[in-house]
Write a protein that holds these residues in place. Structure first.
Motif, PDB file in Angstrom:
ATOM      1  N   UNK A  35      50.579  40.834  45.477  1.00 22.96           N
ATOM      2  CA  UNK A  35      49.583  39.754  45.432  1.00 22.96           C
ATOM      3  C   UNK A  35      48.922  39.574  46.794  1.00 22.96           C
ATOM      4  N   UNK A  36      49.727  39.606  47.841  1.00 25.54           N
ATOM      5  CA  UNK A  36      49.191  39.452  49.195  1.00 25.54           C
ATOM      6  C   UNK A  36      48.343  40.666  49.564  1.00 25.54           C
ATOM      7  N   UNK A  37      48.837  41.868  49.256  1.00 22.78           N
ATOM      8  CA  UNK A  37      48.113  43.087  49.613  1.00 22.78           C
ATOM      9  C   UNK A  37      46.753  43.151  48.926  1.00 22.78           C
ATOM     10  N   UNK A  38      46.734  42.853  47.618  1.00 29.70           N
ATOM     11  CA  UNK A  38      45.486  42.944  46.855  1.00 29.70           C
ATOM     12  C   UNK A  38      44.567  41.781  47.189  1.00 29.70           C
ATOM     13  N   UNK A  39      45.125  40.562  47.206  1.00 38.03           N
ATOM     14  CA  UNK A  39      44.284  39.381  47.393  1.00 38.03           C
ATOM     15  C   UNK A  39      43.729  39.248  48.792  1.00 38.03           C
ATOM     16  N   UNK A  40      44.612  39.245  49.792  1.00 39.51           N
ATOM     17  CA  UNK A  40      44.164  39.067  51.178  1.00 39.51           C
ATOM     18  C   UNK A  40      43.382  40.282  51.657  1.00 39.51           C
ATOM     19  N   UNK A  41      43.806  41.459  51.227  1.00 43.71           N
ATOM     20  CA  UNK A  41      43.116  42.676  51.669  1.00 43.71           C
ATOM     21  C   UNK A  41      41.693  42.784  51.158  1.00 43.71           C
ATOM     22  N   UNK A  42      41.453  42.281  49.938  1.00 40.84           N
ATOM     23  CA  UNK A  42      40.114  42.410  49.338  1.00 40.84           C
ATOM     24  C   UNK A  42      39.245  41.183  49.566  1.00 40.84           C
ATOM     25  N   UNK A  43      39.807  40.093  50.070  1.00 36.11           N
ATOM     26  CA  UNK A  43      39.037  38.851  50.204  1.00 36.11           C
ATOM     27  C   UNK A  43      37.819  38.973  51.119  1.00 36.11           C
ATOM     28  N   UNK A  44      37.909  39.592  52.301  1.00 39.30           N
ATOM     29  CA  UNK A  44      36.714  39.650  53.164  1.00 39.30           C
ATOM     30  C   UNK A  44      35.524  40.339  52.513  1.00 39.30           C
TER      31      UNK A  44
END
Length: 245
Positions: A35-44
């Motif tokens: 969740x952190x890898x996909x969410x935070x990584x793609x947010x910018x």
């Protein structure tokens, strides 16, 4: 491999995910990590794309609506419905297919080539359930949330662009934003979000999990996963629109 062979192997991979976890804590930790890898990584990239999509839609809509018979608040309605119905779910999902899909395919492909998956299977761990399922479930949780954020930022970006360029005052934009709002459009956007999230996570997982060869094949698998995911997202986009609208 033929299409039916690929499809059968894909279904077997999905079927193999539904088993009782050997260690719930370990699976939960992996789920949260994804969740952190996909969410935070793609947010910018989602934030940047959404803001400019909304801004460009406002400018181009104002350029096309030259008739004095059309009220200016119509621009806000078009921007709102465009972002909710099509731009945020579809464009963002295609971008995420490249960002998230290539990551999933290369990660699983590297584990397959380095025989880490084989080592886990020798230890008695169901690798489909431990490696693939958390990625798909995390995508089903995080990607719809990213699409909601995208729609909100896109509308806000259109509002800001209209105000800064002098096309549309913010109070008129807000009036148009509240006019003729169809709640079903939001539901339809979420149907698309969950469908696209499943496609862009399960297809790369299949290609990465079943890669054979060396590092060159990992790159080919990542490319194939992104291309197939984008094509299936577009096909699903048309199918959902034809069935539900």
């Amino acid at each position: 491999m033929s299409f039916f062979t690929h499809f059968g192997t894909y279904l077997l991979m999905l079927k193999g995910m539904f088993t009782k976890p050997e260690n719930w804590r370990m699976y939960w930790k992996e789920f949260m990590h994804q969740c952190v890898e996909i969410g935070i990584g793609a947010l910018p990239i989602v934030v940047i794309i959404s803001l400019f999509l909304g801004a460009v839609t406002t400018v181009q809509t104002a350029y096309q609506l030259v008739s004095p018979l059309v009220p200016p608040s119509t621009i806000a309605q078009i921007v709102r419905d465009s972002m909710i119905l099509e731009l945020s779910p579809t464009v963002v999902s295609i971008v995420l297919a490249g960002v998230v899909g290539s990551k999933i395919a290369s990660e699983l492909g590297n584990m397959r080539i380095s025989e880490q998956i084989d080592a886990l299977e020798i230890m008695g761990i169901n690798t489909k359930s431990y490696l693939v399922a958390p990625k798909i479930m995390a995508a089903l949780v995080v990607i719809p949330a990213l699409i909601v954020i995208s729609a909100v930022l896109g509308i806000w970006g259109g509002r800001t662009a209209g105000s800064m360029s002098g096309i549309l005052a913010t109070d008129i934009f807000d009036i148009g934003l509240r006019q003729n709002l169809n709640i079903y459009n939001i539901n339809f956007a979420m149907y698309k979000a969950y469908t696209f999230a499943f496609i862009l996570s399960s297809i790369p997982a299949y290609y990465g999990y079943n890669v054979k060869g060396g590092s060159l094949e990992i790159g080919r698998a990542s490319t194939s996963a992104v291309v197939v995911s984008c094509i299936l997202i577009l096909c699903a986009d048309y199918a959902l629109a034809a069935l539900l609208l």
